[in-house]
Design a protein around this motif. Structure first.
Motif, mmCIF file in Angstrom:
data_model
loop_
_atom_site.group_PDB
_atom_site.id
_atom_site.type_symbol
_atom_site.label_atom_id
_atom_site.label_comp_id
_atom_site.label_asym_id
_atom_site.label_seq_id
_atom_site.Cartn_x
_atom_site.Cartn_y
_atom_site.Cartn_z
ATOM 1 N N GLN A 26 0.827 -1.203 0.000
ATOM 2 C CA GLN A 26 0.000 0.000 0.000
ATOM 3 C C GLN A 26 0.862 1.254 0.000
ATOM 4 O OE1 GLN A 26 -2.414 -0.734 3.485
ATOM 5 N NE2 GLN A 26 -4.017 -1.719 2.309
ATOM 6 N N ARG A 27 1.949 1.235 0.770
ATOM 7 C CA ARG A 27 2.842 2.395 0.830
ATOM 8 C C ARG A 27 3.536 2.618 -0.509
ATOM 9 N NH1 ARG A 27 7.985 2.396 2.744
ATOM 10 N NH2 ARG A 27 7.671 0.531 4.012
ATOM 11 N N GLN A 28 3.961 1.531 -1.143
ATOM 12 C CA GLN A 28 4.638 1.656 -2.431
ATOM 13 C C GLN A 28 3.691 2.171 -3.520
ATOM 14 O OE1 GLN A 28 6.314 -2.328 -2.794
ATOM 15 N NE2 GLN A 28 8.333 -1.552 -2.263
ATOM 16 N N ARG A 29 2.390 1.905 -3.354
ATOM 17 C CA ARG A 29 1.407 2.443 -4.298
ATOM 18 C C ARG A 29 1.204 3.941 -4.090
ATOM 19 N NH1 ARG A 29 -3.733 3.395 -3.185
ATOM 20 N NH2 ARG A 29 -3.740 2.014 -1.369
ATOM 21 N N LEU A 30 1.246 4.380 -2.834
ATOM 22 C CA LEU A 30 0.941 5.775 -2.516
ATOM 23 C C LEU A 30 2.143 6.707 -2.661
ATOM 24 C CD1 LEU A 30 -1.310 5.186 0.619
ATOM 25 C CD2 LEU A 30 -2.045 6.220 -1.533
ATOM 26 N N GLN A 31 3.337 6.202 -2.413
ATOM 27 C CA GLN A 31 4.512 7.078 -2.444
ATOM 28 C C GLN A 31 4.747 7.734 -3.816
ATOM 29 O OE1 GLN A 31 7.325 4.289 -0.753
ATOM 30 N NE2 GLN A 31 7.455 5.472 1.142
ATOM 31 N N PRO A 32 4.667 6.981 -4.925
ATOM 32 C CA PRO A 32 4.812 7.651 -6.223
ATOM 33 C C PRO A 32 3.720 8.690 -6.464
ATOM 34 C CG PRO A 32 5.071 5.277 -6.460
ATOM 35 C CD PRO A 32 4.549 5.518 -5.082
ATOM 36 N N LEU A 33 2.518 8.421 -5.963
ATOM 37 C CA LEU A 33 1.425 9.378 -6.103
ATOM 38 C C LEU A 33 1.747 10.661 -5.344
ATOM 39 C CD1 LEU A 33 -1.407 9.896 -7.236
ATOM 40 C CD2 LEU A 33 -2.347 8.795 -5.198
ATOM 41 N N ARG A 34 2.335 10.511 -4.150
ATOM 42 C CA ARG A 34 2.753 11.691 -3.380
ATOM 43 C C ARG A 34 3.796 12.497 -4.150
ATOM 44 N NH1 ARG A 34 6.288 10.209 1.613
ATOM 45 N NH2 ARG A 34 7.620 9.643 -0.152
ATOM 46 N N GLU A 35 4.815 11.820 -4.697
ATOM 47 C CA GLU A 35 5.875 12.524 -5.410
ATOM 48 C C GLU A 35 5.342 13.198 -6.678
ATOM 49 O OE1 GLU A 35 8.816 12.902 -3.976
ATOM 50 O OE2 GLU A 35 7.900 11.761 -2.342
ATOM 51 N N ASP A 36 4.479 12.500 -7.398
ATOM 52 C CA ASP A 36 3.908 13.076 -8.621
ATOM 53 C C ASP A 36 3.068 14.318 -8.305
ATOM 54 O OD1 ASP A 36 5.098 11.088 -10.078
ATOM 55 O OD2 ASP A 36 3.278 9.883 -10.326
ATOM 56 N N THR A 37 2.312 14.247 -7.214
ATOM 57 C CA THR A 37 1.461 15.387 -6.842
ATOM 58 C C THR A 37 2.311 16.578 -6.426
ATOM 59 O OG1 THR A 37 -0.237 13.833 -6.097
ATOM 60 C CG2 THR A 37 -0.487 16.119 -5.427
ATOM 61 N N LEU A 38 3.376 16.325 -5.670
ATOM 62 C CA LEU A 38 4.286 17.410 -5.288
ATOM 63 C C LEU A 38 4.918 18.046 -6.524
ATOM 64 C CD1 LEU A 38 6.037 15.801 -2.184
ATOM 65 C CD2 LEU A 38 4.679 17.902 -2.175
ATOM 66 N N ASP A 39 5.291 17.202 -7.492
ATOM 67 C CA ASP A 39 5.862 17.725 -8.733
ATOM 68 C C ASP A 39 4.839 18.582 -9.478
ATOM 69 O OD1 ASP A 39 8.271 16.504 -8.277
ATOM 70 O OD2 ASP A 39 7.880 14.779 -9.570
ATOM 71 N N GLY A 190 -2.224 11.700 4.539
ATOM 72 C CA GLY A 190 -2.969 11.130 5.653
ATOM 73 C C GLY A 190 -2.924 9.611 5.631
ATOM 74 N N GLN A 191 -3.072 9.034 4.434
ATOM 75 C CA GLN A 191 -3.016 7.574 4.320
ATOM 76 C C GLN A 191 -1.615 7.044 4.608
ATOM 77 O OE1 GLN A 191 -5.418 5.633 1.138
ATOM 78 N NE2 GLN A 191 -5.695 7.692 0.375
ATOM 79 N N LEU A 192 -0.591 7.764 4.136
ATOM 80 C CA LEU A 192 0.779 7.340 4.411
ATOM 81 C C LEU A 192 1.093 7.422 5.903
ATOM 82 C CD1 LEU A 192 2.682 8.929 1.391
ATOM 83 C CD2 LEU A 192 2.494 6.496 1.906
ATOM 84 N N ASP A 193 0.579 8.436 6.569
ATOM 85 C CA ASP A 193 0.779 8.557 8.013
ATOM 86 C C ASP A 193 0.106 7.398 8.741
ATOM 87 O OD1 ASP A 193 1.616 10.165 10.405
ATOM 88 O OD2 ASP A 193 -0.543 10.246 10.738
#
Length: 246
Positions: A26-39, A190-193
């Motif tokens: 689940q974390r590996q699915r969300l982390q790229p989404l976090r980085e893409d959104t920040l970009d 929030g989900q990553l936390d």
């Protein structure tokens, strides 16, 4: 966005490892989404500067063309026989090429020092690192921004003038876009936390199990009952496996 779930309760080491694997996925699915959104937010902020710096030209309907540099993120597949050390937490390539293919041996990777990585942003423990089929690359590229590009991206319509009757001012359109991205980012964070807290709880239980293995091993060494060496070997293997998921 998929919902983050907590794996069902269980007390055995295998159950704990199974839970940790689910949370890791689940974390590996969300982390790229976090980085893409920040970009995306960073890029939109740059677009806002372009609009603000060229507001007079935009009002007059003149063409604008701005060259700038942006950081792009890539996943590059590895060739057969190549190995890498990637951090699962940071989504970062810490050592390439690496001679260590087995994740169990990543503590000996050149990127590690005293059990921690010296290369990834968070300097994560070696157990957070893995051999993978790709490497992460971050390249600075030159891009050209035009008003046609911005109009298409932010759905400004053919008339981008703030005076247009049915068209929002460019700055307002970009602000709305950034606000949506920030809301999306807040949900992902929030989900990553949530996942991080669940992983920490499981790690504590795994640490207790590891300490229990150590006590059993020491007890067997002291008693030296028939077959104790084979039993110690089994316990050591199970203990080391649990350590990989701390």
């Amino acid at each position: 966005m998929d919902e983050v779930t907590v794996p069902p309760q269980g007390t055995g080491v295998e159950d704990l490892i199974s839970k940790q694997k689910i949370l890791l996925a689940q974390r590996q699915r969300l982390q790229p989404l976090r980085e893409d959104t920040l970009d995306e937010i960073t890029t939109s902020n740059s677009d806002m500067e372009i609009v603000q710096n060229n507001s007079a030209k935009i009002r007059e309907g003149k063409k604008i063309e701005v060259k700038m540099r942006e950081v792009k993120h890539f996943k590059t597949p590895l060739n057969a026989g190549e190995y890498v050390t990637n951090c699962r937490e940071c989504q970062f390539t810490c050592h390439y090429p690496c001679t260590i293919a087995d994740d169990d041996g990543k503590h000996s990777c050149a990127a590690m020092s005293y059990g921690k990585c010296t290369k990834c942003p968070k300097q994560c423990p070696w157990t957070k690192h893995t051999n993978d089929n790709c490497k992460y690359e971050h390249k600075e590229c030159e891009v050209t921004k035009t008003m046609d590009h911005l109009s298409s991206k932010y759905k400004l319509g053919s008339n981008v003038s703030p005076l247009g009757s049915n068209v929002s001012p460019p700055e307002e359109a970009i602000q709305r876009h950034v606000q949506k991205l920030k809301q999306k980012l807040s949900g992902v964070m929030g989900q990553l936390d949530f996942i991080q807290k669940a992983e920490q709880g499981i790690s504590q239980q795994l640490q207790s199990a590891i300490e229990s293995y150590d006590r059993q091993i020491e007890n067997m060494k002291m008693r030296m009952l028939p077959g104790y060496q084979e039993r110690i070997k089994i316990l050591e293997q199970e203990r080391d496996r649990a350590k990989q998921y701390l």
